[in-house]
Design an enzyme around this catalytic site. Structure first.
Site, PDB file in Angstrom:
ATOM      1  N   CYS A 178      63.490  62.769  39.757  1.00  0.00           N
ATOM      2  CA  CYS A 178      62.423  62.998  38.789  1.00  0.00           C
ATOM      3  C   CYS A 178      62.867  62.372  37.478  1.00  0.00           C
ATOM      4  O   CYS A 178      64.001  61.915  37.342  1.00  0.00           O
ATOM      5  CB  CYS A 178      62.163  64.493  38.593  1.00  0.00           C
ATOM      6  SG  CYS A 178      61.649  65.372  40.078  1.00  0.00           S
TER       7      CYS A 178
ATOM      8  N   GLY B  85      58.945  59.256  39.268  1.00  0.00           N
ATOM      9  CA  GLY B  85      58.114  60.270  39.902  1.00  0.00           C
ATOM     10  C   GLY B  85      56.651  60.039  39.618  1.00  0.00           C
ATOM     11  O   GLY B  85      56.264  59.861  38.461  1.00  0.00           O
TER      12      GLY B  85
ATOM     13  N   ASN C 278      65.776  67.555  37.007  1.00  0.00           N
ATOM     14  CA  ASN C 278      65.877  66.416  37.906  1.00  0.00           C
ATOM     15  C   ASN C 278      67.049  66.667  38.841  1.00  0.00           C
ATOM     16  O   ASN C 278      68.187  66.827  38.396  1.00  0.00           O
ATOM     17  CB  ASN C 278      66.103  65.123  37.120  1.00  0.00           C
ATOM     18  CG  ASN C 278      66.404  63.940  38.017  1.00  0.00           C
ATOM     19  OD1 ASN C 278      65.952  63.873  39.151  1.00  0.00           O
ATOM     20  ND2 ASN C 278      67.193  62.993  37.513  1.00  0.00           N
ATOM     21  N   GLY C 279      66.784  66.714  40.141  1.00  0.00           N
ATOM     22  CA  GLY C 279      67.843  66.938  41.098  1.00  0.00           C
ATOM     23  C   GLY C 279      67.393  67.858  42.208  1.00  0.00           C
ATOM     24  O   GLY C 279      66.193  68.037  42.449  1.00  0.00           O
TER      25      GLY C 279
ATOM     26  N   TYR D 165      68.369  51.358  43.557  1.00  0.00           N
ATOM     27  CA  TYR D 165      66.900  51.368  43.602  1.00  0.00           C
ATOM     28  C   TYR D 165      66.235  52.234  42.543  1.00  0.00           C
ATOM     29  O   TYR D 165      65.251  51.835  41.942  1.00  0.00           O
ATOM     30  CB  TYR D 165      66.445  51.845  44.981  1.00  0.00           C
ATOM     31  CG  TYR D 165      64.944  52.022  45.117  1.00  0.00           C
ATOM     32  CD1 TYR D 165      64.108  50.928  45.347  1.00  0.00           C
ATOM     33  CD2 TYR D 165      64.355  53.286  45.008  1.00  0.00           C
ATOM     34  CE1 TYR D 165      62.731  51.103  45.467  1.00  0.00           C
ATOM     35  CE2 TYR D 165      62.982  53.453  45.131  1.00  0.00           C
ATOM     36  CZ  TYR D 165      62.171  52.360  45.361  1.00  0.00           C
ATOM     37  OH  TYR D 165      60.817  52.518  45.477  1.00  0.00           O
TER      38      TYR D 165
ATOM     39  N   SER E 178      62.655  45.418  42.665  1.00  0.00           N
ATOM     40  CA  SER E 178      64.029  45.869  42.489  1.00  0.00           C
ATOM     41  C   SER E 178      65.066  44.980  43.169  1.00  0.00           C
ATOM     42  O   SER E 178      66.245  45.018  42.813  1.00  0.00           O
ATOM     43  CB  SER E 178      64.176  47.314  42.976  1.00  0.00           C
ATOM     44  OG  SER E 178      63.643  47.459  44.271  1.00  0.00           O
TER      45      SER E 178
ATOM     46  N   ASP F 141      65.884  42.700  50.428  1.00  0.00           N
ATOM     47  CA  ASP F 141      65.351  43.943  49.881  1.00  0.00           C
ATOM     48  C   ASP F 141      66.518  44.766  49.337  1.00  0.00           C
ATOM     49  O   ASP F 141      67.676  44.519  49.677  1.00  0.00           O
ATOM     50  CB  ASP F 141      64.589  44.730  50.949  1.00  0.00           C
ATOM     51  CG  ASP F 141      63.509  45.628  50.346  1.00  0.00           C
ATOM     52  OD1 ASP F 141      63.488  45.770  49.107  1.00  0.00           O
ATOM     53  OD2 ASP F 141      62.699  46.177  51.101  1.00  0.00           O
ATOM     54  N   ASP F 142      66.183  45.754  48.483  1.00  0.00           N
ATOM     55  CA  ASP F 142      67.255  46.564  47.898  1.00  0.00           C
ATOM     56  C   ASP F 142      67.906  47.475  48.921  1.00  0.00           C
ATOM     57  O   ASP F 142      69.095  47.760  48.853  1.00  0.00           O
ATOM     58  CB  ASP F 142      66.725  47.379  46.711  1.00  0.00           C
ATOM     59  CG  ASP F 142      65.475  48.159  47.061  1.00  0.00           C
ATOM     60  OD1 ASP F 142      65.578  49.113  47.851  1.00  0.00           O
ATOM     61  OD2 ASP F 142      64.388  47.810  46.559  1.00  0.00           O
TER      62      ASP F 142
END
Length: 514
Positions: free
Chosen positions: A2, A28, A102-103, A259, A305, A367-368
């Protein structure tokens, strides 16, 4: 994953918080919320959807005050479709506390039980953020003496949170009548940084998940919050900081560099863009060993990315770099979309392959990372449909073989295309002529090349080593069982979340301040 932000300013913060959340929108897209404090009152508005959808002019007018916090939500625990689980969360005692997080807590069930049996607190949602808020509130009540708080009591409360909570958590919180509190888990798994702005009226402070949210608003990046550290800014702008963990060890999530974070951010002293360039250097060396010289005609990234890595791969291989995929910027990041069906449908809405770049060529797509494989499979088929002779696929990250339990939606091993499979088997599933993965050691070294002081990372989704030390096979099994509701629907599926109108939740909270 987040995005969180908190500000103590000398002027109204509603617009500043809104602009900051726009800069963190990549973290998010499920829900957004802002809460402010003005005197003895809290004001909050939150709902499902992206920032621009949740907030209207009338909502912004109803968020007065010079101090506030905000969050953009990506669901990893609880119900993605519930607007009640948008953040911030609020509890009225003690003092009145708002919190955004966040987490992901790994011992949330245990804490819920403790809340009920020992602390006598009621948890109203399935969100682990509400659990964390109540743990903090309980510890504040234990640490405070009488009817007032001081920094010593606040930091004592955070020490109590560290003793009880497990997993990853970067937090911003408002305490009515006192100020803003922020802290980071003892491993520093999720990022949090400090910014400062000097004005004629005094110093303003800001906490945010990424440095880009500070600098693009006009704040000066000061430093990262250390693992286990707590930051308190009072209403007058005085900042206090203290280490609150017994044995903090910086172990940032390496997937942030791969990413999650914006390339123009700096996390724990490491510019994300520079890391992605270095990952391209190491990936190129791997490709040289895996594919014969002259096998590749052109290198193409999956925007956005993987661009830095792809540019370095092309340069190191001496092969032409071309942009063959055009991105529709009005479709969200497919990785963080809840629900496999939504992700799969959105791939072709998001990307279009331009035939002129593919026809008759041997293409290396970079791609990442590859997580579930659905997106990669669609991309390979798009390249073939556009006329590519051969399609090779390279991942700037190693195979994702294990669930991430610290805030990324990879909860079940069965969803991971690389779990229990060889590289050749994964290549066959996504339809590529060859598949080249980055090595874990090279990925780690790409970060350490820039900041050698970083000695440890959470790379659990790649190597199965969980830095908190409390993740067992039984725990992962329980996650997989909990992933499915009794009717077979995904707990985090949130079917229709992106297609429905945002559910608005306007609250006006007022409480006395001693």
């Amino acid at each position: 994953m987040c995005g969180i932000v908190g500000v103590v300013s000398k002027s109204p913060v509603n617009q500043l918080l809104y602009d900051s959340l726009l800069l963190l929108q990549h973290r998010g897209q499920d829900a957004a919320g802002i809460a402010t404090a003005n005197g003895s009152s809290f004001f909050m508005h939150k709902g499902n959807g992206m920032v621009r959808d949740v907030f209207r002019t009338r909502n912004m007018r109803d968020l007065p005050g010079n101090i506030g916090i905000g969050q953009v939500r990506y669901p990893t625990a609880g119900s993605a479709s519930s607007a009640e689980e948008a953040q911030p969360f609020y509890v009225n005692a003690p003092f009145g506390v708002l919190l955004a997080h966040n987490g992901n807590l790994t011992n949330s069930p245990q804490l819920r039980d403790e809340m009920f049996r020992i602390d006598r607190r009621h948890i109203n949602t399935k969100s682990d953020t509400e659990v964390l808020l109540n743990v903090l509130a309980h510890e504040l009540q234990r640490a405070s003496t009488g009817y007032s708080l001081d920094p010593d009591a606040l930091f004592k409360a955070v020490r109590g949170v560290h003793r009880r909570a497990r997993g990853s958590y970067a937090v911003v919180s408002l305490i009515a009548g006192y100020g803003m509190l922020g802290f980071r888990d003892p491993y520093g798994i999720r990022p949090l940084c400090i910014g400062r702005n000097e004005t004629e009226s005094g110093t303003e402070w800001m906490l945010a998940s990424e440095s880009v949210a500070l600098e693009n608003i006009g704040f000066e990046f000061v430093r990262d919050v250390a693992p286990g550290e707590a930051i308190f800014v009072d209403l007058d702008g005085n900042l206090s900081a203290r280490q609150c963990a017994e044995a903090p060890t910086l172990s940032p999530c390496i997937f942030e560099y791969v990413y999650l974070a914006r390339p123009d951010s700096v996390l724990d002293g490491v510019p994300v863009y520079d890391v992605r360039l270095r990952m391209g250097d190491y990936l190129a060396e791997r490709i040289k060993k895996e594919l014969p010289a002259g096998a590749i005609d052109v290198v193409m990234p999956i925007p956005d990315s993987s661009r830095p890595a792809a540019m370095q791969v092309a340069a190191k291989l001496g092969v032409e770099y071309r942009e063959g995929f055009f991105k529709n910027r009005y479709v969200g990041r497919t990785f963080i979309m809840p629900g496999q069906a939504v992700r799969k449908k959105s791939v072709r809405q998001k990307l279009n392959a331009m035939g002129v770049e593919f026809k008759g060529r041997n293409v290396l797509i970079v791609d990442d990372s590859i997580v579930r494989g659905t997106t990669s499979q669609e991309i390979v088929q798009m390249a073939r449909d556009a006329g590519a002779s051969k399609v090779y696929f390279a991942s700037a990250a190693p195979p994702v073989r294990f669930p991430n339990v610290y805030g990324i939606d990879m909860p079940t091993r069965g969803e991971l295309v690389a779990h229990g499979r060889t590289d050749e088997e994964v290549a066959a599933i996504i339809g590529a002529d060859a598949l080249i993965y980055q090595r874990v050691d090279d990925m780690v070294q790409a970060v350490r090349d820039i900041n050698p002081e970083l000695s440890r990372f959470d790379a659990s989704c790649f190597n199965g080593e969980y830095v908190t030390g409390d993740i067992t096979a039984d725990y992962l099994d329980s996650l997989e069982r909990a992933k499915q509701l009794p009717n077979g629907l995904e707990l985090n599926g949130a079917a229709g979340t992106g297609a429905t109108e945002p559910v608005q939740n306007q609250l006006h909270l007022q409480m006395p301040v001693e």
